[in-house]
Design a protein around this motif. Structure first.
Motif, PDB file in Angstrom:
ATOM      1  N   LYS A  98      -7.015  -9.532  -8.629  1.00 51.44           N
ATOM      2  CA  LYS A  98      -6.211  -9.243  -7.451  1.00 51.44           C
ATOM      3  C   LYS A  98      -4.591  -9.526  -7.732  1.00 51.44           C
ATOM      4  O   LYS A  98      -3.932  -8.733  -7.196  1.00 51.44           O
ATOM      5  CB  LYS A  98      -6.708 -10.288  -6.352  1.00 51.44           C
ATOM      6  CG  LYS A  98      -8.007  -9.780  -5.661  1.00 51.44           C
ATOM      7  CD  LYS A  98      -8.369 -10.686  -4.462  1.00 51.44           C
ATOM      8  CE  LYS A  98      -9.902 -10.363  -3.772  1.00 51.44           C
ATOM      9  NZ  LYS A  98     -10.179 -11.201  -2.991  1.00 51.44           N
ATOM     10  N   CYS A  99      -4.339 -10.539  -8.430  1.00 54.88           N
ATOM     11  CA  CYS A  99      -3.039 -10.801  -8.764  1.00 54.88           C
ATOM     12  C   CYS A  99      -2.117  -9.578  -9.229  1.00 54.88           C
ATOM     13  O   CYS A  99      -1.187  -9.447  -8.863  1.00 54.88           O
ATOM     14  CB  CYS A  99      -2.906 -12.072  -9.602  1.00 54.88           C
ATOM     15  SG  CYS A  99      -3.605 -11.883 -11.223  1.00 54.88           S
ATOM     16  N   PHE A 100      -2.913  -8.847 -10.124  1.00 50.85           N
ATOM     17  CA  PHE A 100      -2.202  -7.597 -10.447  1.00 50.85           C
ATOM     18  C   PHE A 100      -1.989  -6.575  -9.615  1.00 50.85           C
ATOM     19  O   PHE A 100      -1.052  -6.152  -9.681  1.00 50.85           O
ATOM     20  CB  PHE A 100      -3.174  -6.918 -11.835  1.00 50.85           C
ATOM     21  CG  PHE A 100      -3.153  -7.949 -13.064  1.00 50.85           C
ATOM     22  CD1 PHE A 100      -2.167  -8.239 -13.839  1.00 50.85           C
ATOM     23  CD2 PHE A 100      -4.230  -8.741 -13.285  1.00 50.85           C
ATOM     24  CE1 PHE A 100      -2.312  -9.156 -14.953  1.00 50.85           C
ATOM     25  CE2 PHE A 100      -4.619  -9.687 -14.194  1.00 50.85           C
ATOM     26  CZ  PHE A 100      -3.471  -9.772 -15.082  1.00 50.85           C
ATOM     27  N   GLN A 101      -3.159  -6.296  -8.707  1.00 55.93           N
ATOM     28  CA  GLN A 101      -2.722  -5.442  -7.693  1.00 55.93           C
ATOM     29  C   GLN A 101      -1.613  -5.839  -6.644  1.00 55.93           C
ATOM     30  O   GLN A 101      -1.109  -5.025  -6.158  1.00 55.93           O
ATOM     31  CB  GLN A 101      -4.260  -5.329  -7.124  1.00 55.93           C
ATOM     32  CG  GLN A 101      -3.932  -4.239  -5.882  1.00 55.93           C
ATOM     33  CD  GLN A 101      -3.829  -2.912  -6.375  1.00 55.93           C
ATOM     34  OE1 GLN A 101      -4.253  -2.285  -7.353  1.00 55.93           O
ATOM     35  NE2 GLN A 101      -2.588  -2.333  -5.695  1.00 55.93           N
ATOM     36  N   ASN A 121       1.534  -5.250  -8.203  1.00 56.43           N
ATOM     37  CA  ASN A 121       2.075  -3.813  -7.879  1.00 56.43           C
ATOM     38  C   ASN A 121       2.228  -3.486  -6.528  1.00 56.43           C
ATOM     39  O   ASN A 121       3.354  -2.846  -6.145  1.00 56.43           O
ATOM     40  CB  ASN A 121       0.685  -3.015  -8.221  1.00 56.43           C
ATOM     41  CG  ASN A 121       1.037  -1.544  -8.147  1.00 56.43           C
ATOM     42  OD1 ASN A 121       1.927  -0.960  -9.003  1.00 56.43           O
ATOM     43  ND2 ASN A 121       0.321  -0.751  -7.587  1.00 56.43           N
ATOM     44  N   ASP A 122       1.837  -4.235  -5.462  1.00 56.87           N
ATOM     45  CA  ASP A 122       1.733  -3.881  -4.127  1.00 56.87           C
ATOM     46  C   ASP A 122       3.392  -4.401  -3.744  1.00 56.87           C
ATOM     47  O   ASP A 122       4.063  -3.686  -2.842  1.00 56.87           O
ATOM     48  CB  ASP A 122       0.892  -4.564  -3.265  1.00 56.87           C
ATOM     49  CG  ASP A 122      -0.442  -3.710  -3.428  1.00 56.87           C
ATOM     50  OD1 ASP A 122      -0.455  -2.584  -3.922  1.00 56.87           O
ATOM     51  OD2 ASP A 122      -1.596  -4.334  -2.794  1.00 56.87           O
ATOM     52  N   ARG A 123       3.569  -5.581  -4.280  1.00 58.51           N
ATOM     53  CA  ARG A 123       4.943  -6.215  -4.026  1.00 58.51           C
ATOM     54  C   ARG A 123       6.100  -5.796  -4.845  1.00 58.51           C
ATOM     55  O   ARG A 123       7.107  -5.959  -4.422  1.00 58.51           O
ATOM     56  CB  ARG A 123       4.765  -7.837  -4.062  1.00 58.51           C
ATOM     57  CG  ARG A 123       3.772  -8.502  -3.104  1.00 58.51           C
ATOM     58  CD  ARG A 123       3.896  -9.944  -3.762  1.00 58.51           C
ATOM     59  NE  ARG A 123       2.606 -10.781  -2.710  1.00 58.51           N
ATOM     60  CZ  ARG A 123       2.271 -11.921  -2.998  1.00 58.51           C
ATOM     61  NH1 ARG A 123       2.675 -12.552  -4.161  1.00 58.51           N
ATOM     62  NH2 ARG A 123       1.443 -12.434  -2.312  1.00 58.51           N
ATOM     63  N   ILE A 181      -1.785 -19.001  -7.177  1.00 60.33           N
ATOM     64  CA  ILE A 181      -0.342 -19.503  -7.091  1.00 60.33           C
ATOM     65  C   ILE A 181       0.360 -18.240  -6.718  1.00 60.33           C
ATOM     66  O   ILE A 181       1.283 -18.307  -5.800  1.00 60.33           O
ATOM     67  CB  ILE A 181       0.068 -19.811  -8.409  1.00 60.33           C
ATOM     68  CG1 ILE A 181      -0.436 -21.314  -8.817  1.00 60.33           C
ATOM     69  CG2 ILE A 181       1.624 -19.610  -8.762  1.00 60.33           C
ATOM     70  CD1 ILE A 181      -0.283 -21.544 -10.281  1.00 60.33           C
ATOM     71  N   PHE A 182      -0.008 -17.172  -7.200  1.00 64.13           N
ATOM     72  CA  PHE A 182       0.522 -15.700  -7.041  1.00 64.13           C
ATOM     73  C   PHE A 182       0.370 -15.102  -5.552  1.00 64.13           C
ATOM     74  O   PHE A 182       1.133 -14.671  -4.671  1.00 64.13           O
ATOM     75  CB  PHE A 182       0.342 -14.683  -7.926  1.00 64.13           C
ATOM     76  CG  PHE A 182       1.253 -13.546  -7.951  1.00 64.13           C
ATOM     77  CD1 PHE A 182       2.625 -13.586  -8.241  1.00 64.13           C
ATOM     78  CD2 PHE A 182       0.741 -12.403  -7.336  1.00 64.13           C
ATOM     79  CE1 PHE A 182       3.449 -12.566  -8.178  1.00 64.13           C
ATOM     80  CE2 PHE A 182       1.505 -11.307  -7.277  1.00 64.13           C
ATOM     81  CZ  PHE A 182       3.063 -11.403  -7.689  1.00 64.13           C
ATOM     82  N   GLN A 209      17.568   1.824  -4.879  1.00 69.39           N
ATOM     83  CA  GLN A 209      16.971   3.300  -4.547  1.00 69.39           C
ATOM     84  C   GLN A 209      15.965   3.682  -5.365  1.00 69.39           C
ATOM     85  O   GLN A 209      15.009   4.200  -4.904  1.00 69.39           O
ATOM     86  CB  GLN A 209      18.384   4.167  -4.416  1.00 69.39           C
ATOM     87  CG  GLN A 209      17.885   5.344  -3.793  1.00 69.39           C
ATOM     88  CD  GLN A 209      19.036   6.425  -3.819  1.00 69.39           C
ATOM     89  OE1 GLN A 209      19.971   6.664  -4.824  1.00 69.39           O
ATOM     90  NE2 GLN A 209      19.418   7.174  -2.677  1.00 69.39           N
ATOM     91  N   ILE A 210      16.158   3.389  -6.577  1.00 68.77           N
ATOM     92  CA  ILE A 210      15.308   3.719  -7.620  1.00 68.77           C
ATOM     93  C   ILE A 210      13.993   3.034  -7.669  1.00 68.77           C
ATOM     94  O   ILE A 210      12.811   3.397  -7.687  1.00 68.77           O
ATOM     95  CB  ILE A 210      15.824   3.671  -9.125  1.00 68.77           C
ATOM     96  CG1 ILE A 210      17.000   4.635  -9.359  1.00 68.77           C
ATOM     97  CG2 ILE A 210      14.680   3.725 -10.163  1.00 68.77           C
ATOM     98  CD1 ILE A 210      16.777   5.897  -9.108  1.00 68.77           C
ATOM     99  N   ALA A 211      14.077   1.534  -7.203  1.00 70.36           N
ATOM    100  CA  ALA A 211      13.029   0.881  -7.029  1.00 70.36           C
ATOM    101  C   ALA A 211      12.021   1.418  -5.838  1.00 70.36           C
ATOM    102  O   ALA A 211      10.760   1.438  -5.950  1.00 70.36           O
ATOM    103  CB  ALA A 211      13.438  -0.662  -6.837  1.00 70.36           C
ATOM    104  N   SER A 212      12.955   1.842  -4.802  1.00 70.16           N
ATOM    105  CA  SER A 212      12.020   2.363  -3.437  1.00 70.16           C
ATOM    106  C   SER A 212      11.184   3.774  -3.963  1.00 70.16           C
ATOM    107  O   SER A 212      10.465   4.007  -3.568  1.00 70.16           O
ATOM    108  CB  SER A 212      13.030   2.638  -2.466  1.00 70.16           C
ATOM    109  OG  SER A 212      12.501   3.225  -1.362  1.00 70.16           O
ATOM    110  N   ILE A 213      12.046   4.463  -4.884  1.00 69.11           N
ATOM    111  CA  ILE A 213      11.501   5.801  -5.243  1.00 69.11           C
ATOM    112  C   ILE A 213      10.445   5.621  -6.203  1.00 69.11           C
ATOM    113  O   ILE A 213       9.232   6.276  -6.109  1.00 69.11           O
ATOM    114  CB  ILE A 213      12.475   6.655  -6.045  1.00 69.11           C
ATOM    115  CG1 ILE A 213      13.573   7.033  -5.038  1.00 69.11           C
ATOM    116  CG2 ILE A 213      11.969   7.919  -6.532  1.00 69.11           C
ATOM    117  CD1 ILE A 213      14.839   7.828  -5.585  1.00 69.11           C
ATOM    118  N   LEU A 214      10.387   4.428  -7.129  1.00 65.32           N
ATOM    119  CA  LEU A 214       9.187   4.460  -8.082  1.00 65.32           C
ATOM    120  C   LEU A 214       8.106   3.893  -7.158  1.00 65.32           C
ATOM    121  O   LEU A 214       6.799   4.275  -7.562  1.00 65.32           O
ATOM    122  CB  LEU A 214       9.690   3.315  -8.891  1.00 65.32           C
ATOM    123  CG  LEU A 214      10.581   3.511 -10.186  1.00 65.32           C
ATOM    124  CD1 LEU A 214      11.419   2.372 -10.757  1.00 65.32           C
ATOM    125  CD2 LEU A 214       9.735   4.332 -11.111  1.00 65.32           C
TER     126      LEU A 214
END
Length: 286
Positions: A104-107, A110-112, A163-164, A181-186
């Protein structure tokens, strides 16, 4: 797997067929690492040296005993200052382990779009103790080695998830840099691979010219917008196929509108046909 500017090479320098594997590495090299990904999850525990870690558009400036969560298929690379030795633990974890809740921590990372776990002194000491016990157990030949090693791995991952997921880590905006902007696009791309992701569509969505977008994306990530999208779709398709989805449907669900295009790209990327199963290759030194 090492990724070139075209995003993929066939260099295979490791093989993971266990549920997990721990490495303790210390070296001093002038080698520059390319962007790459793994077919399994990875935890990087930075011990000493001078290093930054680039993960999906963010660059994390590491401090001793920082922990990084690298989700499978996340594009990443270390940036190492070779003037001092680089020491770290690296933990590889298969995606099909029986304790799926530990992933779950990896997902969530990714979500955050956030991968760094920086601990206070008390939690740091707790995690260090477990980690060194895990290392010692994995190297020993004593009675019950496998059982103890597995139990210590489970303990480490349970605490890491607590912890995470519960945000018990120290959050410091100065610990990473990125282009917003690039982070949002990614993030949009990775959550909408089935949708129209043409440069025209993305440039209109983010109110930027397509030429500026392509240039900026390459500058910030090291690879072209088109190659990034195609390969993320291929990775998604391979996962769906490995989970039992018919090949044609997996191609459609991953955003490919023409099967012939998908089939050619798949063979070029993975050096095999979509129906063949692949081993999990990678390089522990990164």
């Amino acid at each position: 797997m090492l990724l070139s500017e075209q995003f993929y090479q066939t260099e295979k320098t490791g093989y993971l067929n266990e549920q997990f594997r721990l490495f303790h590495l210390k070296d001093q090299t002038r080698k520059e690492f390319s962007y790459h990904y793994h077919d399994f999850h990875k935890v990087v525990i930075f011990i000493s040296g001078k290093a930054a870690y680039h993960i999906e558009g963010k660059a994390y400036q590491l401090k001793p005993w920082d922990i990084l969560l690298v989700n499978r298929h996340a594009i990443h690379r270390p940036e190492i200052d070779s003037s001092v030795p680089y020491e770290r633990f690296i933990l590889w974890i298969q995606n099909d382990i029986p304790w799926q809740e530990l992933l779950k921590c990896f997902q969530k990372a990714n979500d955050r779009s956030y991968n760094l776990v920086r601990l206070n002194s008390a939690l740091q000491e707790k995690m260090k103790d477990i980690l060194f016990e895990l290392e010692n157990s994995a190297k020993s030949d004593e009675y019950g080695k496998e059982i103890l090693t597995q139990s210590l791995f489970l303990q480490f991952m349970v605490y890491l998830n607590r912890i995470f997921l519960e945000k018990q880590y120290i959050f410091d905006k100065k610990s990473y840099t990125f282009d917003s902007q690039i982070a949002s696009i990614l993030q949009y791309i990775n959550h909408n691979l089935k949708e129209d992701l043409s440069v025209e569509t993305l440039s209109a969505r983010y109110y930027v010219s397509k030429y500026h977008l392509m240039r900026k994306f390459k500058q910030e990530t090291g690879y072209t917008l088109h190659n990034y999208i195609v390969n993320k779709r291929l990775l998604m398709a391979r996962t769906l196929i490995s989970n039992g989805m018919p090949v044609t449907k997996a191609a459609q669900e991953s955003g490919f509108t023409e099967y012939s295009t998908f089939s050619r790209a798949y063979r070029k990327q993975f050096k095999t046909t979509p129906s063949e199963e692949l081993p999990h290759y990678s390089n522990p030194l990164k």
